[in-house]
Motif scaffolding. Structure first.
Motif, PDB file in Angstrom:
ATOM      1  N   GLY A 274       0.821  -1.208   0.000  1.00 26.10           N
ATOM      2  CA  GLY A 274       0.000   0.000   0.000  1.00 26.10           C
ATOM      3  C   GLY A 274       0.853   1.254   0.000  1.00 26.10           C
ATOM      4  O   GLY A 274       0.549   2.240  -0.712  1.00 26.10           O
ATOM      5  N   LYS A 275       1.936   1.251   0.769  1.00 20.17           N
ATOM      6  CA  LYS A 275       2.841   2.411   0.803  1.00 20.17           C
ATOM      7  C   LYS A 275       3.575   2.566  -0.533  1.00 20.17           C
ATOM      8  O   LYS A 275       3.780   3.682  -1.020  1.00 20.17           O
ATOM      9  N   VAL A 276       3.980   1.432  -1.110  1.00 26.34           N
ATOM     10  CA  VAL A 276       4.656   1.486  -2.410  1.00 26.34           C
ATOM     11  C   VAL A 276       3.695   2.008  -3.475  1.00 26.34           C
ATOM     12  O   VAL A 276       4.069   2.830  -4.326  1.00 26.34           O
ATOM     13  N   LEU A 277       2.437   1.562  -3.427  1.00 27.64           N
ATOM     14  CA  LEU A 277       1.432   2.042  -4.383  1.00 27.64           C
ATOM     15  C   LEU A 277       1.257   3.548  -4.288  1.00 27.64           C
ATOM     16  O   LEU A 277       1.169   4.244  -5.316  1.00 27.64           O
ATOM     17  N   ASN A 278       1.186   4.062  -3.087  1.00 24.20           N
ATOM     18  CA  ASN A 278       1.032   5.511  -2.915  1.00 24.20           C
ATOM     19  C   ASN A 278       2.217   6.257  -3.521  1.00 24.20           C
ATOM     20  O   ASN A 278       2.048   7.312  -4.142  1.00 24.20           O
ATOM     21  N   LEU A 279       3.420   5.706  -3.324  1.00 27.50           N
ATOM     22  CA  LEU A 279       4.607   6.326  -3.905  1.00 27.50           C
ATOM     23  C   LEU A 279       4.555   6.274  -5.429  1.00 27.50           C
ATOM     24  O   LEU A 279       4.800   7.289  -6.099  1.00 27.50           O
ATOM     25  N   TYR A 280       4.246   5.105  -5.984  1.00 27.28           N
ATOM     26  CA  TYR A 280       4.125   4.990  -7.440  1.00 27.28           C
ATOM     27  C   TYR A 280       3.150   6.028  -7.996  1.00 27.28           C
ATOM     28  O   TYR A 280       3.438   6.719  -8.974  1.00 27.28           O
ATOM     29  N   ASN A 281       1.985   6.098  -7.378  1.00 27.19           N
ATOM     30  CA  ASN A 281       0.943   6.996  -7.885  1.00 27.19           C
ATOM     31  C   ASN A 281       1.393   8.449  -7.862  1.00 27.19           C
ATOM     32  O   ASN A 281       1.111   9.217  -8.792  1.00 27.19           O
ATOM     33  N   SER A 282       2.082   8.840  -6.795  1.00 24.60           N
ATOM     34  CA  SER A 282       2.548  10.231  -6.719  1.00 24.60           C
ATOM     35  C   SER A 282       3.601  10.506  -7.791  1.00 24.60           C
ATOM     36  O   SER A 282       3.610  11.592  -8.390  1.00 24.60           O
ATOM     37  N   LEU A 283       4.482   9.536  -8.060  1.00 19.51           N
ATOM     38  CA  LEU A 283       5.499   9.723  -9.089  1.00 19.51           C
ATOM     39  C   LEU A 283       4.892   9.760 -10.489  1.00 19.51           C
ATOM     40  O   LEU A 283       5.279  10.585 -11.334  1.00 19.51           O
ATOM     41  N   ILE A 284       3.922   8.873 -10.736  1.00 16.46           N
ATOM     42  CA  ILE A 284       3.268   8.851 -12.044  1.00 16.46           C
ATOM     43  C   ILE A 284       2.512  10.154 -12.269  1.00 16.46           C
ATOM     44  O   ILE A 284       2.554  10.750 -13.359  1.00 16.46           O
ATOM     45  N   THR A 285       1.828  10.630 -11.238  1.00 15.26           N
ATOM     46  CA  THR A 285       1.094  11.891 -11.348  1.00 15.26           C
ATOM     47  C   THR A 285       2.038  13.051 -11.631  1.00 15.26           C
ATOM     48  O   THR A 285       1.785  13.884 -12.507  1.00 15.26           O
ATOM     49  N   ALA A 286       3.155  13.104 -10.890  1.00 14.32           N
ATOM     50  CA  ALA A 286       4.124  14.182 -11.072  1.00 14.32           C
ATOM     51  C   ALA A 286       4.728  14.138 -12.478  1.00 14.32           C
ATOM     52  O   ALA A 286       4.921  15.186 -13.118  1.00 14.32           O
ATOM     53  N   THR A 287       4.987  12.935 -12.980  1.00 15.35           N
ATOM     54  CA  THR A 287       5.554  12.796 -14.325  1.00 15.35           C
ATOM     55  C   THR A 287       4.587  13.308 -15.377  1.00 15.35           C
ATOM     56  O   THR A 287       4.968  14.030 -16.303  1.00 15.35           O
ATOM     57  N   ARG A 288       3.317  12.976 -15.227  1.00 18.08           N
ATOM     58  CA  ARG A 288       2.330  13.383 -16.234  1.00 18.08           C
ATOM     59  C   ARG A 288       2.036  14.874 -16.190  1.00 18.08           C
ATOM     60  O   ARG A 288       1.744  15.489 -17.206  1.00 18.08           O
ATOM     61  N   LYS A 289       2.146  15.452 -15.017  1.00 17.81           N
ATOM     62  CA  LYS A 289       1.969  16.904 -14.917  1.00 17.81           C
ATOM     63  C   LYS A 289       3.149  17.636 -15.533  1.00 17.81           C
ATOM     64  O   LYS A 289       3.001  18.732 -16.063  1.00 17.81           O
ATOM     65  N   ALA A 290       4.342  17.018 -15.439  1.00 14.71           N
ATOM     66  CA  ALA A 290       5.555  17.671 -15.931  1.00 14.71           C
ATOM     67  C   ALA A 290       5.637  17.669 -17.450  1.00 14.71           C
ATOM     68  O   ALA A 290       6.230  18.572 -18.041  1.00 14.71           O
ATOM     69  N   VAL A 291       5.016  16.694 -18.102  1.00 13.64           N
ATOM     70  CA  VAL A 291       5.132  16.578 -19.556  1.00 13.64           C
ATOM     71  C   VAL A 291       4.547  17.779 -20.294  1.00 13.64           C
ATOM     72  O   VAL A 291       5.213  18.388 -21.126  1.00 13.64           O
ATOM     73  N   PRO A 292       3.285  18.232 -19.996  1.00 13.04           N
ATOM     74  CA  PRO A 292       2.745  19.410 -20.683  1.00 13.04           C
ATOM     75  C   PRO A 292       3.574  20.659 -20.400  1.00 13.04           C
ATOM     76  O   PRO A 292       3.810  21.473 -21.281  1.00 13.04           O
ATOM     77  N   ALA A 293       4.019  20.792 -19.130  1.00 12.06           N
ATOM     78  CA  ALA A 293       4.797  21.971 -18.752  1.00 12.06           C
ATOM     79  C   ALA A 293       6.087  22.027 -19.558  1.00 12.06           C
ATOM     80  O   ALA A 293       6.518  23.081 -20.027  1.00 12.06           O
ATOM     81  N   MET A 294       6.710  20.883 -19.755  1.00 19.89           N
ATOM     82  CA  MET A 294       7.955  20.820 -20.519  1.00 19.89           C
ATOM     83  C   MET A 294       7.698  21.190 -21.963  1.00 19.89           C
ATOM     84  O   MET A 294       8.461  21.921 -22.591  1.00 19.89           O
TER      85      MET A 294
END
Length: 427
Positions: A401-421
Motif C-alpha cells: 500500500g505504501k509502495v502504491l502511494n509512492l508509485y501513484n505520486s510519481l506517475i502523477t508528477a511525471t504526467r503533470k511535468a510533460v505538458p509543462a515541458m
C-alpha cells in the motif's frame, strides 16, 4: 489519484521471484520482489519482473500469476553466475530489456529497480526511453565495505554506480531508518527523495502453529529448549556467533539445542559447502556439535513449523539492510534475539518482542538467552507482543500500500511535468 491497469517494470537482475530460497544468492530480495509483484497485481497493476535468464530451459516470458509476468532476460551465459560477477553483463541486460519493450510495444509508467545492478540498467533505460525509476538498493556498497573489507568481492564500480543512481533516481526507498541515514551520510542522498518503506511478511504463509505439534511434525525433541537460526549460510549472517554463544550457555533448566536451517541443499556436506565446513569445525572446537542440528535448506511452506517449534529465534548478522526472517519468526509467535543493527533494530522491539545484542559478542548473546529461555511466561508475553507488532506494521499488504502511494505520486508528477515541458520548449 490511483492509476489502475498501469504497467510497472520491476528489475531484479540476480534475484528471481521464481528461485528456490536459501542459497548464497537467494533470500530476502527474492521474497521482496515476489510479494510486491503479487500485491501490486492484486491492486490492478500489470507487473513485469525482469530477471536474468540463468537456465537454458527457462522460457523467455512466464505468466506467473494473474497480472504478473516474469521476463527472463538474456544477459551472459544461461547458467548460474555468482552476483559478484554479474556487472559485466548488465549492458547486455539493458539492451535485451529495451529490445523487449520495443518489440512488444509495451509502455511502462515506472520502473522499480532492485539492487545496484538493476539501478544501472534503469539509469540506461531512463536515458534512452525516458522512463522514470524508483530504486530499492537492499544493500549498500559503502556499508558492505565497512563490514566485509577485503572479503567484499563486488567490483569497485559498485560505489560509483550507487552514487549515480542516488542522484538520477526519481525516488529512493529506504527499508529502515538506518538505511536512510546511510544513504544521506555516505551518498549525499537528498532527504526529500527518500521514503522509508520496510519489508514485510505474508500472514498466509506465517502464523503460529502449536509448539508440540510443530516439534512432533519435524521430529524435534519435546523436552529440550530449542533456539533457531534460519537464513542464508554465509559468514556475514553470524551463525558462528550463535555457535560460540551456545558454548557459553549456563544454568539452563534443561538441555538447549541449536537448530540451524539454511544452506544450498537439504543434505549439507563439508565438501560442497565451505561455510558449513567452517561452522562444523567451529562446533567441534567448542565441543557443542552434539547440541546442534544442521537441517539444511527447507521448502518455504515448512518454515512456519520451524519458527513455531523454537523457543527463541536468533539472528546476529554483522549488518542487515532489513532482515525478513525476524518478521517471519515474530509472526509465528516466537521472540527474537537479534543484532542491534540495520533493520533488525527497527523491527524487533527491545524488551517487548525480543532482545537486541551486539553482533560480535557471543558472551552477551549467551547471557540474554540464559535470562529468558527458562521463563515460559516471559517468552509467551513476548511472543504475543511479536504477533501484534508484525501484523500491525509489517504485512506485505501494508508495505505494498505504501509502495502504491509512492508509485501513484510519481506517475502523477511525471504526467503533470510533460505538458509543462512541452510549453517551455514551444516558447
Amino acid at each position: 489519484m490511483k492509476y489502475q491497469s498501469e504497467r510497472i517494470a520491476l528489475i531484479s537482475e540476480h534475484a528471481s521471484p521464481l528461485a528456490n530460497l536459501g542459497g548464497v544468492d537467494t533470500g530476502g530480495q527474492n521474497v521482496y520482489v515476489a510479494q510486491l509483484a503479487k500485491h501490486l497485481a492484486a491492486e490492478g497493476y500489470l507487473i513485469d519482473v525482469f530477471t536474468r535468464k540463468d537456465k537454458i530451459e527457462l522460457e523467455d516470458v512466464i505468466e506467473w500469476v494473474p497480472g504478473v509476468r516474469v521476463i527472463n532476460v538474456s544477459a551472459g551465459p544461461a547458467e548460474n553466475v555468482i552476483k559478484e560477477d554479474l556487472l559485466q553483463y548488465m549492458d547486455e541486460f539493458k539492451d535485451s530489456m529495451i529490445s523487449f519493450i520495443i518489440k512488444e510495444q509495451v509502455h511502462y509508467s515506472l520502473i522499480h529497480a532492485n539492487f545496484f545492478m538493476s539501478a544501472y540498467v534503469a539509469m540506461g533505460i531512463k536515458q534512452e526511453l525516458d522512463i522514470p525509476f524508483v530504486v530499492t538498493f537492499h544493500a549498500l556498497g559503502h556499508i558492505r565495505r565497512i563490514h566485509q573489507a577485503e572479503q567484499d568481492k563486488f567490483p569497485a564500480e559498485r560505489l560509483l554506480i550507487e552514487e549515480q543512481a542516488v542522484q538520477q533516481a526519481d525516488h529512493i526507498i529506504a527499508e529502515c531508518p538506518q538505511d536512510k541515514d546511510d544513504l544521506i551520510t555516505y551518498y549525499n542522498a537528498p532527504e526529500e527523495k527518500i521514503s522509508i518503506i520496510p519489508c514485510g511478511f505474508s500472514s498466509k504463509e506465517f502464523y503460529p502453529v502449536g509448539k508440540t505439534t510443530s516439534r512432533k511434525m519435524l521430529g524435534l525433541p519435546q523436552d529440550e529448549h530449542i533456539i533457531l537460526q534460519l537464513g542464508r549460510m554465509v559468514p556475514r549472517k553470524g551463525v558462528d556467533n550463535v555457535i560460540r554463544a551456545l558454548a557459553n550457555l549456563k544454568n539452563s533448566d534443561k538441555p538447549v539445542k541449536l537448530l540451524i536451517v539454511g544452506g544450498e541443499k537439504e543434505q549439507l556436506t563439508e565438501d560442497c559447502c565451505p561455510e558449513f565446513a567452517r561452522l562444523m569445525s567451529l562446533a567441534r572446537e567448542h565441543d557443542v556439535l552434539d547440541s546442534i542440528i544442521f537441517a539444511g535448506r527447507k521448502d518455504r511452506h515448512l518454515l512456519k513449523f520451524y519458527y513455531s517449534a523454537a523457543d527463541l529465534f536468533i539472528t546476529t548478522p554483522w549488518y542487515e539492510p532489513f532482515g525478513i526472517t525476524p518478521l517471519e519468526a515474530m509472526a509465528c509467535g516466537t521472540p527474537v534475539i537479534g543484532a542491534n543493527v540495520g533493520g533488525i533494530k527497527y523491527s524487533v522491539a527491545d524488551g517487548d518482542t525480543g532482545l537486541l545484542v551486539n553482533p560480535h559478542d557471543p558472551e552477551m548473546l549467551a547471557d540474554k538467552i540464559s535470562k529468558v529461555i527458562g521463563h515460559p511466561e516471559l517468552l509467551s508475553r513476548m511472543g504475543e507482543n511479536a504477533i501484534y507488532r508484525v501484523n500491525t506494521y509489517f504485512t506485505w499488504a501494508k508495505v505494498a500500500g505504501k509502495v502504491l502511494n509512492l508509485y501513484n505520486s510519481l506517475i502523477t508528477a511525471t504526467r503533470k511535468a510533460v505538458p509543462a515541458m512541452s510549453e517551455s520548449q514551444a516558447a
